[in-house]
Motif scaffolding. Structure first.
Motif, PDB file in Angstrom:
ATOM      1  N   PRO A   1       0.802  -1.237   0.000  1.00 53.01           N
ATOM      2  CA  PRO A   1       0.000   0.000   0.000  1.00 53.01           C
ATOM      3  C   PRO A   1       0.832   1.284   0.000  1.00 53.01           C
ATOM      4  N   ASP A   2       2.010   1.271   0.620  1.00 53.96           N
ATOM      5  CA  ASP A   2       2.814   2.482   0.689  1.00 53.96           C
ATOM      6  C   ASP A   2       3.540   2.778  -0.623  1.00 53.96           C
ATOM      7  N   ARG A   3       3.405   1.871  -1.616  1.00 55.71           N
ATOM      8  CA  ARG A   3       4.073   2.094  -2.904  1.00 55.71           C
ATOM      9  C   ARG A   3       3.063   2.314  -4.031  1.00 55.71           C
ATOM     10  N   LYS A   4       1.848   2.711  -3.694  1.00 57.28           N
ATOM     11  CA  LYS A   4       0.797   2.860  -4.691  1.00 57.28           C
ATOM     12  C   LYS A   4       1.165   3.868  -5.793  1.00 57.28           C
ATOM     13  N   LEU A   5       1.960   4.878  -5.451  1.00 57.14           N
ATOM     14  CA  LEU A   5       2.307   5.888  -6.460  1.00 57.14           C
ATOM     15  C   LEU A   5       3.142   5.311  -7.594  1.00 57.14           C
ATOM     16  N   VAL A   6       3.724   4.117  -7.363  1.00 58.27           N
ATOM     17  CA  VAL A   6       4.483   3.459  -8.437  1.00 58.27           C
ATOM     18  C   VAL A   6       3.585   3.157  -9.621  1.00 58.27           C
ATOM     19  N   LEU A   7       2.279   3.001  -9.364  1.00 56.41           N
ATOM     20  CA  LEU A   7       1.351   2.742 -10.465  1.00 56.41           C
ATOM     21  C   LEU A   7       1.375   3.867 -11.496  1.00 56.41           C
ATOM     22  N   ASN A   8       1.605   5.096 -11.021  1.00 59.09           N
ATOM     23  CA  ASN A   8       1.688   6.225 -11.959  1.00 59.09           C
ATOM     24  C   ASN A   8       2.839   6.031 -12.948  1.00 59.09           C
ATOM     25  N   ASP A   9       3.982   5.534 -12.428  1.00 57.77           N
ATOM     26  CA  ASP A   9       5.138   5.296 -13.307  1.00 57.77           C
ATOM     27  C   ASP A   9       4.819   4.218 -14.335  1.00 57.77           C
ATOM     28  N   LEU A  10       4.123   3.160 -13.878  1.00 52.83           N
ATOM     29  CA  LEU A  10       3.774   2.084 -14.804  1.00 52.83           C
ATOM     30  C   LEU A  10       2.790   2.570 -15.866  1.00 52.83           C
ATOM     31  N   VAL A  11       1.810   3.376 -15.440  1.00 55.71           N
ATOM     32  CA  VAL A  11       0.821   3.894 -16.392  1.00 55.71           C
ATOM     33  C   VAL A  11       1.495   4.800 -17.418  1.00 55.71           C
ATOM     34  N   GLN A  12       2.425   5.642 -16.967  1.00 56.76           N
ATOM     35  CA  GLN A  12       3.108   6.545 -17.890  1.00 56.76           C
ATOM     36  C   GLN A  12       4.022   5.779 -18.849  1.00 56.76           C
ATOM     37  N   ALA A  13       4.671   4.726 -18.342  1.00 62.13           N
ATOM     38  CA  ALA A  13       5.570   3.937 -19.191  1.00 62.13           C
ATOM     39  C   ALA A  13       4.802   3.066 -20.174  1.00 62.13           C
ATOM     40  N   PHE A  14       3.622   2.599 -19.777  1.00 66.14           N
ATOM     41  CA  PHE A  14       2.823   1.712 -20.631  1.00 66.14           C
ATOM     42  C   PHE A  14       1.385   2.229 -20.658  1.00 66.14           C
ATOM     43  N   PRO A  15       1.127   3.293 -21.367  1.00 64.33           N
ATOM     44  CA  PRO A  15      -0.195   3.948 -21.322  1.00 64.33           C
ATOM     45  C   PRO A  15      -1.332   3.090 -21.842  1.00 64.33           C
ATOM     46  N   THR A  16      -1.048   2.105 -22.703  1.00 64.59           N
ATOM     47  CA  THR A  16      -2.142   1.281 -23.243  1.00 64.59           C
ATOM     48  C   THR A  16      -2.454   0.068 -22.376  1.00 64.59           C
ATOM     49  N   VAL A  17      -1.658  -0.158 -21.368  1.00 60.14           N
ATOM     50  CA  VAL A  17      -1.863  -1.314 -20.488  1.00 60.14           C
ATOM     51  C   VAL A  17      -2.906  -0.965 -19.420  1.00 60.14           C
ATOM     52  N   SER A  18      -3.781  -1.918 -19.115  1.00 58.17           N
ATOM     53  CA  SER A  18      -4.788  -1.727 -18.062  1.00 58.17           C
ATOM     54  C   SER A  18      -4.332  -2.420 -16.786  1.00 58.17           C
ATOM     55  N   ILE A  19      -4.442  -1.703 -15.663  1.00 63.85           N
ATOM     56  CA  ILE A  19      -4.067  -2.243 -14.354  1.00 63.85           C
ATOM     57  C   ILE A  19      -5.342  -2.415 -13.530  1.00 63.85           C
ATOM     58  N   ILE A  20      -5.528  -3.631 -13.022  1.00 58.61           N
ATOM     59  CA  ILE A  20      -6.703  -3.938 -12.207  1.00 58.61           C
ATOM     60  C   ILE A  20      -6.263  -4.059 -10.754  1.00 58.61           C
ATOM     61  N   GLU A  21      -6.831  -3.219  -9.902  1.00 60.86           N
ATOM     62  CA  GLU A  21      -6.491  -3.239  -8.479  1.00 60.86           C
ATOM     63  C   GLU A  21      -7.452  -4.161  -7.729  1.00 60.86           C
ATOM     64  N   LEU A  22      -6.885  -5.126  -6.994  1.00 62.32           N
ATOM     65  CA  LEU A  22      -7.689  -6.123  -6.292  1.00 62.32           C
ATOM     66  C   LEU A  22      -7.521  -6.025  -4.780  1.00 62.32           C
ATOM     67  N   ASP A  23      -7.082  -4.867  -4.303  1.00 60.58           N
ATOM     68  CA  ASP A  23      -6.815  -4.726  -2.868  1.00 60.58           C
ATOM     69  C   ASP A  23      -8.048  -5.009  -2.016  1.00 60.58           C
ATOM     70  N   LEU A  24      -9.216  -4.519  -2.455  1.00 58.66           N
ATOM     71  CA  LEU A  24     -10.431  -4.684  -1.655  1.00 58.66           C
ATOM     72  C   LEU A  24     -10.815  -6.156  -1.544  1.00 58.66           C
ATOM     73  N   ILE A  25     -10.797  -6.849  -2.697  1.00 59.10           N
ATOM     74  CA  ILE A  25     -11.121  -8.275  -2.661  1.00 59.10           C
ATOM     75  C   ILE A  25     -10.126  -9.018  -1.786  1.00 59.10           C
TER      76      ILE A  25
END
Length: 827
Positions: free
Chosen positions: A665-689
């Protein structure tokens, strides 16, 4: 009237003399444990199901491609249920020159009915709990979508023909996490949908009616709505809406039901033994009543009423005790149990009371029939012991009683039959092996002390009684060992399937040219990721070169794989969270394609090794031979597939890739780097489940621990009843031994040798039977991989001796202490 009056007098006399205390105690423990277990199971089950609904966003969802029928909503409201209208659809969101495909969830002001909706001002930060829909003209976006569209809170975006203000960021959303939700999310007001002009004839829409409320109203709704839904509509509950939670709940409920069943069986065994002793000690009373003019049926009715009074007393005491124990557990474990534990249902007490009486009569019937057969002549000739029922008839009565009650509670024939067959197997093993073991024991004791030889010879002289004791002790140890095995393996299975760093994010729509760069990015960011799998979409069009409808006949609708396109992959390495059941994993590139398929799919499609399947992929057909069959852990949060082709078999078809990874949870901002590096890739967050599954597993594990205690207590009741059953005979024999010069130490030592040997033999037999019973339960009930437990073969005999010997010593204190003249006068 005479029978009732006489029965009351006999009951009161036997109560004061202690004749009924063992039987009432056995029933008290059995029903007390059963009540505590059933209440605990019922309340935790209902509480966990209610809590699991937070993932779904409601207790129930009615879903379909067309507006939900008004009468369904009207009926829900008439039952006092709360409802919320939802509409899901996909649309392109446009912000300036940027655009992205998103999943739009249009909600009303009642959203969410369960769980927490949190909205923040910035991406990947902690949000504020919110109730209801965004204001008209405003939307809330997922953090990823903000990054993809390159806008901030306060900016605007276009959905359809309408412009909306971005008023917040979704940081937590019930009902939004899904393995099949590949697009980022937009929450908008349901009233704004018409203005977008997206809903047109032919649009792919998912209308939803969320429903929540009390259990009784929901059950009424479930029964009513099933007949109202057409083939395109579904009723979704917490288990079906969140399969990972459903799997955890299912295994927990099966275990808890199994525990209640085995505790009930132990109580039945104790009751049967106590009732048989009671009947034997009342042969003389029955003969006296016959001499005084009572007919056979009157005698039986009299003693039935006595047992009925004992049953009512024992069941009431057990029910009350079980209730208070349950309340004590709920209060003491409140921090660990579901937040909202429902109150106990009155019906549970009535059912447990009826169960106590049914078990008492079912297991005491053979003994009562013996009382009916007592002849008046027994007053003069005490050797006129009535014949017992046919052994087969006794077994049939016991099995029928067990089967009816067990199915009543478990509602699972597989579970019931597994338990009964396992018990019958143990009895058969006891009858065959006990004589052999007793013979071996005699040989081993030939050069031992006289007390040991005497104790072992006593068991051989009374083979019938010895077999009964070994069977009773063996069954007790078997059931306790089985529950203990299930508890250990079930918790270990849960921990294995959901380790601390289980994947909590999925990445999909990865292009082939991005795979190498993505793996490099994972390594740079120190992200633990699973294997990256290629994925193509294909539909099954033939089985063994036949149309599926012709091949399967009426069963052609038995598996969802025939009604939709499947995600297909190819691989050379064996995937994680899979177990090879049959065939060989030979997936190197080959001219003729081969596949590995999932176990349940193979069973439902009636396929085996060597059979073929034909798939239509992008208009082309490809046929492959089944090379292996796998068991898949679908709730492992790893990429899993029904069908895996050999390496490069599908390489000519257009494909994307999929993977999963863990991010704290403390590294959630890393998702921004992944989204910027791979803008067409979809990331599904399953933390709640993932969070909800962990909570359910923790609470289910706690329930497992508590239930084990009650099973052990029921087992102790069997030990106590069994030692009491042979007390009269041991009193008489000890009096003779003391008269002939044996001292108290000799009598004590020979008696303890008997129980030492009984415990050892029962432990050996319990190890054999519990391994067999555990195998059946693993394979057919819990869907787990069977294991060999080497330590059981040492632990069961040791546990047998540690339990049986102290119980025998405590139960026979009177044998050691009373002088022979007192014992002989009593007998």
């Amino acid at each position: 009237m005479l029978s009732a009056s006489l029965a009351w007098k006999l009951f009161w006399r036997d109560w004061k003399s202690g004749e009924l205390r063992v039987l009432i105690f056995a029933l008290w423990v059995a029903i007390g444990g059963l009540t505590a277990v059933t209440l605990l199971v019922d309340r935790i089950d209902r509480g966990m199901t209610k809590e699991a609904a937070q993932v779904l966003g409601a207790d129930r969802i009615v879903s379909g491609p067309r507006p939900i029928k008004p009468e369904i909503k009207a009926y829900a409201l008439s039952q006092g249920l709360t409802v919320s209208d939802l509409l899901w659809f996909s649309s392109v969101a446009v912000a300036g020159s940027e655009f992205e495909l998103a999943t739009v969830r249009a909600v009303d002001d009642a959203f969410p009915l369960a769980g927490d909706l949190a909205i923040a001002d910035k991406p990947f930060t902690e949000g504020t709990a919110t109730q209801g829909a965004p204001k008209s003209g405003e939307v809330w976006l997922s953090s990823r979508l903000l990054a993809l569209l390159k806008i901030e809170v306060g900016g605007s975006l276009q959905i359809g023909v309408s412009q909306f203000k971005v008023a917040g960021v979704i940081t937590q959303e019930p009902g939004g996490s899904s393995f099949f939700n590949f697009s980022p999310t937009i929450l908008m007001n349901l009233a704004d949908v018409p203005a977008t002009k997206i809903v047109q004839p032919g649009s792919r829409l998912n209308y939803r009616l969320a429903i929540s409320g009390d259990e009784n109203s929901l059950q009424n709704f479930d029964q009513w709505v099933k007949d109202q839904l057409d083939n395109s509509e579904r009723l979704i509950g917490a288990a079906s809406g969140a399969p990972q939670i459903g799997s955890a709940l299912g295994k927990a409920k099966n275990y808890l039901n199994l525990s209640g069943i085995l505790g009930l069986i132990l109580g039945g065994i104790a009751i049967a033994i106590a009732a048989n002793r009671y009947a034997t000690r009342h042969f003389d009373h029955s003969a006296l009543l016959r001499c005084m003019g009572l007919r056979k049926n009157q005698v039986v009715i009299t003693f039935c009423l006595v047992l009925l009074l004992a049953g009512l007393l024992g069941s009431l005491l057990g029910g009350i005790t079980g209730y208070f124990i349950n309340e004590l557990l709920i209060q003491s474990l409140s921090d660990l149990l579901p937040e909202q534990v429902p109150p106990p249902r009155v019906a549970s007490f009535l059912i447990n009371l009826a169960t106590g009486l049914t078990v008492l009569l079912g297991f005491a019937l053979p003994a009562l029939i013996r009382i009916r057969s007592v002849q008046p002549m027994r007053i003069l000739r005490r050797d006129l012991t009535p014949m017992s029922m046919s052994g087969w008839m006794t077994v049939v009565i016991a099995i029928v009683t067990l089967a009816v009650i067990l199915y009543w509670y478990a509602n699972n024939w597989t579970l019931v039959l597994s338990v009964i067959l396992g018990g019958c197997l143990l009895v058969a093993v006891c009858l065959g092996c006990s004589l052999v073991l007793l013979s071996l024991a005699k040989r081993l004791a030939q050069k031992r002390s006289i007390s040991m030889r005497f104790g072992i010879e006593h068991l051989r002289r009374h083979k019938g009684a010895s077999l009964i004791q070994i069977t009773a002790f063996g069954l007790t140890l078997t059931l306790i060992a089985t529950i203990f095995l299930m508890r250990n393996e079930l918790i270990a299975d849960w921990q294995a399937q959901l380790p601390e760093e289980a994947p909590n994010h999925f990445m999909v729509n990865i292009r082939p040219e991005e795979v190498a760069a993505l793996n490099e990015q994972f390594e740079q960011l120190s992200i633990k990721a699973s294997h990256v799998f290629p994925m193509v979409r294909g539909r099954v069009v033939a089985l063994n070169e036949q149309d599926p409808k012709d091949y399967l006949g009426e069963n052609s609708r038995g598996h969802n794989s025939l009604r939709r396109e499947l995600n297909l992959t190819w691989a050379s390495e064996f995937p994680e969270a899979n177990t090879l059941l049959s065939g060989e994993w030979q997936m190197a590139p080959a001219e003729n394609p081969v596949i590995s398929i999932e176990q349940e799919m193979a069973e439902r499609l009636n396929l085996t090794l060597g059979d073929s399947m034909t798939f239509n992929i992008a208009g082309d057909e490809i046929t492959a031979t089944i090379e292996s069959i796998r068991k898949v852990e679908w709730d492992s949060f790893q990429p899993n597939f029904y069908v895996i082709f050999n390496d490069q078999a599908l390489q000519k078809f257009p494909s994307t890739y999929i993977t999963s990874f863990y991010l704290s949870p403390d590294r959630k901002l890393v998702l921004n780097d992944l989204v910027q590096a791979f803008p067409t890739v979809s990331i599904i967050e399953l933390d709640l489940i993932l969070s909800e599954v962990r909570k359910v597993l923790d609470k289910a594990s706690l329930a497992v621990e508590v239930v084990l205690i009650f099973v052990v207590l029921a087992g102790l009741a069997v030990l106590f009843a069994t030692t009491r059953a042979t007390l009269d005979e041991k009193l008489y024999e000890s009096a003779l031994l003391k008269t002939l010069g044996a001292n108290r130490a000799f009598v004590r030592k020979t008696t303890l040798v008997e129980y030492w040997l009984l415990g050892l033999l029962a432990g050996i037999l319990a190890a054999i039977a519990s391994e067999g019973l555990a195998f059946v339960l693993y394979e057919y009930v819990f869907k787990m991989t069977p294991q060999w437990h080497w330590w059981l073969w040492l632990g069961a005999p040791l546990a047998g001796m540690l339990l049986v010997v102290p119980a025998g010593g405590l139960g026979n204190r009177k044998v050691f202490s009373l002088p022979p003249i007192t014992l002989l006068n009593e007998h």
